[in-house]
Design an enzyme around this catalytic site. Structure first.
Site, PDB file in Angstrom:
ATOM      1  N   LYS A  52       0.830  -1.461  -0.195  1.00 31.47           N
ATOM      2  CA  LYS A  52      -0.307   0.078  -0.227  1.00 31.47           C
ATOM      3  C   LYS A  52       0.685   1.522   0.109  1.00 31.47           C
ATOM      4  O   LYS A  52       0.535   2.665  -0.664  1.00 31.47           O
ATOM      5  CB  LYS A  52      -1.078   0.034   1.090  1.00 31.47           C
ATOM      6  CG  LYS A  52      -2.068  -0.927   0.891  1.00 31.47           C
ATOM      7  CD  LYS A  52      -3.164  -1.479   2.199  1.00 31.47           C
ATOM      8  CE  LYS A  52      -3.655  -2.505   1.942  1.00 31.47           C
ATOM      9  NZ  LYS A  52      -4.717  -2.730   3.343  1.00 31.47           N
ATOM     10  N   GLN A  96      -4.257  -1.328   9.566  1.00 34.41           N
ATOM     11  CA  GLN A  96      -4.051  -2.843   9.028  1.00 34.41           C
ATOM     12  C   GLN A  96      -5.168  -3.598  10.283  1.00 34.41           C
ATOM     13  O   GLN A  96      -4.777  -3.419  11.197  1.00 34.41           O
ATOM     14  CB  GLN A  96      -3.221  -3.233   8.433  1.00 34.41           C
ATOM     15  CG  GLN A  96      -2.797  -4.327   8.103  1.00 34.41           C
ATOM     16  CD  GLN A  96      -3.402  -4.304   6.591  1.00 34.41           C
ATOM     17  OE1 GLN A  96      -3.865  -3.552   5.951  1.00 34.41           O
ATOM     18  NE2 GLN A  96      -4.132  -5.167   5.975  1.00 34.41           N
ATOM     19  N   ASP A 119     -11.051   2.902   4.312  1.00 34.03           N
ATOM     20  CA  ASP A 119     -11.236   1.362   4.543  1.00 34.03           C
ATOM     21  C   ASP A 119     -12.562   0.865   4.551  1.00 34.03           C
ATOM     22  O   ASP A 119     -13.097   0.175   4.007  1.00 34.03           O
ATOM     23  CB  ASP A 119     -10.643   0.312   5.359  1.00 34.03           C
ATOM     24  CG  ASP A 119      -8.489   0.148   4.868  1.00 34.03           C
ATOM     25  OD1 ASP A 119      -9.673  -0.621   4.037  1.00 34.03           O
ATOM     26  OD2 ASP A 119      -7.978  -0.145   6.242  1.00 34.03           O
TER      27      ASP A 119
HETATM   28  N1  GUN Z   1      -6.915  -6.981   6.416  1.00 26.93           N
HETATM   29  C1  GUN Z   1      -7.602  -7.640   5.515  1.00 26.93           C
HETATM   30  N2  GUN Z   1      -7.793  -6.837   4.249  1.00 26.93           N
HETATM   31  C2  GUN Z   1      -7.749  -5.356   4.751  1.00 26.93           C
HETATM   32  C3  GUN Z   1      -8.335  -4.222   4.605  1.00 26.93           C
HETATM   33  O1  GUN Z   1      -8.622  -4.522   3.421  1.00 26.93           O
HETATM   34  N3  GUN Z   1      -7.668  -3.729   5.128  1.00 26.93           N
HETATM   35  C4  GUN Z   1      -7.062  -3.311   6.833  1.00 26.93           C
HETATM   36  N4  GUN Z   1      -6.818  -2.152   7.014  1.00 26.93           N
HETATM   37  N5  GUN Z   1      -7.126  -4.472   6.552  1.00 26.93           N
HETATM   38  C5  GUN Z   1      -7.398  -5.379   6.213  1.00 26.93           C
END
Ligand code: GUN
Length: 291
Positions: A52, A96, A119
């Protein structure tokens, strides 16, 4: 069979985003700034967050990575969330998941400013999504929808079976697929671990979204001829032949299923890259919303 090439699609979307960032810069406006918070040392989470941050750099965003050890307290994480909420430099941020067990995930997500929740996990954004109001859509479901759109995959009137009911993927992608929109207008069934006769159910599907996190669970005999298959799985499977000691496996047995499909996503290079560009697109809209 047409491969739904998420890697190539994500690459062209990144070019589109990069040129928007250039235009912002030229007109003297602020460049988007995404922050990511990673608590603990889960290898997969470290890889995702790393991708990311790298993608932010590729499109000209500013990014900040905040890492904390796994013994970080809930209170400490709430303080970080509060600082990010208040920081005018930060347009959007993500925490995350999963978080260490001793931290209440709901409490943390609830503390995020919904306007910075790129998100789309805050209940305000989830509620807005349900009501079809403008909001941040969760990145993986939004990425799947964008991939279907860019490949002009027919969806209207189709029976979509979504395997998995997670808050991050299964549930929201089901909501998006049933919307009165394109892609959308599907008749959606959500299947999960208690679904009886999943094999027959899948076999009746025109579109299968596999988001259960079990490597190669969906086999050829579960798929109807001409179906569209989207594989959300990204499980690390031990593989001594790899330098890393593992390979990434999808939820679909690609070799068996691809033969029968009209469209299919590969793993890697399918949904994963689309998830990242959705996050970038959400961050770009956060900047536009704040302006
Ligand atoms: N863990 C697995 N997928 C995601 C996501 O799309 N965003 C976040 N913050 N954590 C994750």
């Amino acid at each position: 069979m047409i491969l739904l090439d998420g890697a190539a699609t994500a690459k062209s979307i990144k070019l589109e985003i990069a040129s928007e960032v250039e235009a912002l810069k030229k007109s003297g406006q602020k460049v988007p700034h995404l922050a990511a918070v990673l608590v603990g040392d889960d290898g997969a989470s470290m890889t995702y967050v790393g991708s990311k941050v790298k993608s932010c750099e590729e499109v000209g965003f500013v990014s900040t990575l905040i890492t904390r050890p796994s013994n970080t307290t809930e209170e400490e994480l709430l303080q970080i969330v509060d600082q990010l909420n208040r920081d005018p430099e930060i347009d959007g941020y993500i925490i995350q998941l999963p978080l260490p067990k001793h931290i209440n995930e709901h409490k943390i997500l609830l503390a995020i400013d919904p306007e910075k929740d790129v998100d789309g996990f805050h209940p305000v954004n989830v509620g807005k999504m349900m009501l079809n109001l403008p909001c941040f859509l969760p990145a993986t479901p939004a990425g799947i929808i964008e991939l279907l759109r860019r490949y002009q995959v027919p969806t209207e009137g189709k029976h979509a079976v979504v395997i998995g009911r997670s808050h991050i993927v299964g549930l929201p992608v089901s909501v998006l697929l049933q919307r009165n929109a394109y892609p959308g207008n599907c008749t959606v069934t959500i299947a999960h671990s208690r679904t009886s006769d999943l094999k027959s159910l899948c076999k009746s599907a025109d579109i299968v979204i596999a988001a259960l996190g079990k490597p190669e669970f969906v086999t050829g005999e579960m798929i109807k001829e001409g179906a569209v298959v989207v594989d959300v799985g990204i499980t690390r499977v031990v593989d001594a032949s790899k330098k890393s000691g593992f390979r990434i496996a999808g939820d679909v047995n690609f070799a068996e299923v691809a033969e029968k499909c009209s469209f299919i996503t590969p793993v890697p290079g399918g949904v994963g890259p689309m998830t990242i560009v959705s996050l970038l697109m959400n961050t770009l809209s956060a900047v536009k919303n704040h302006r």
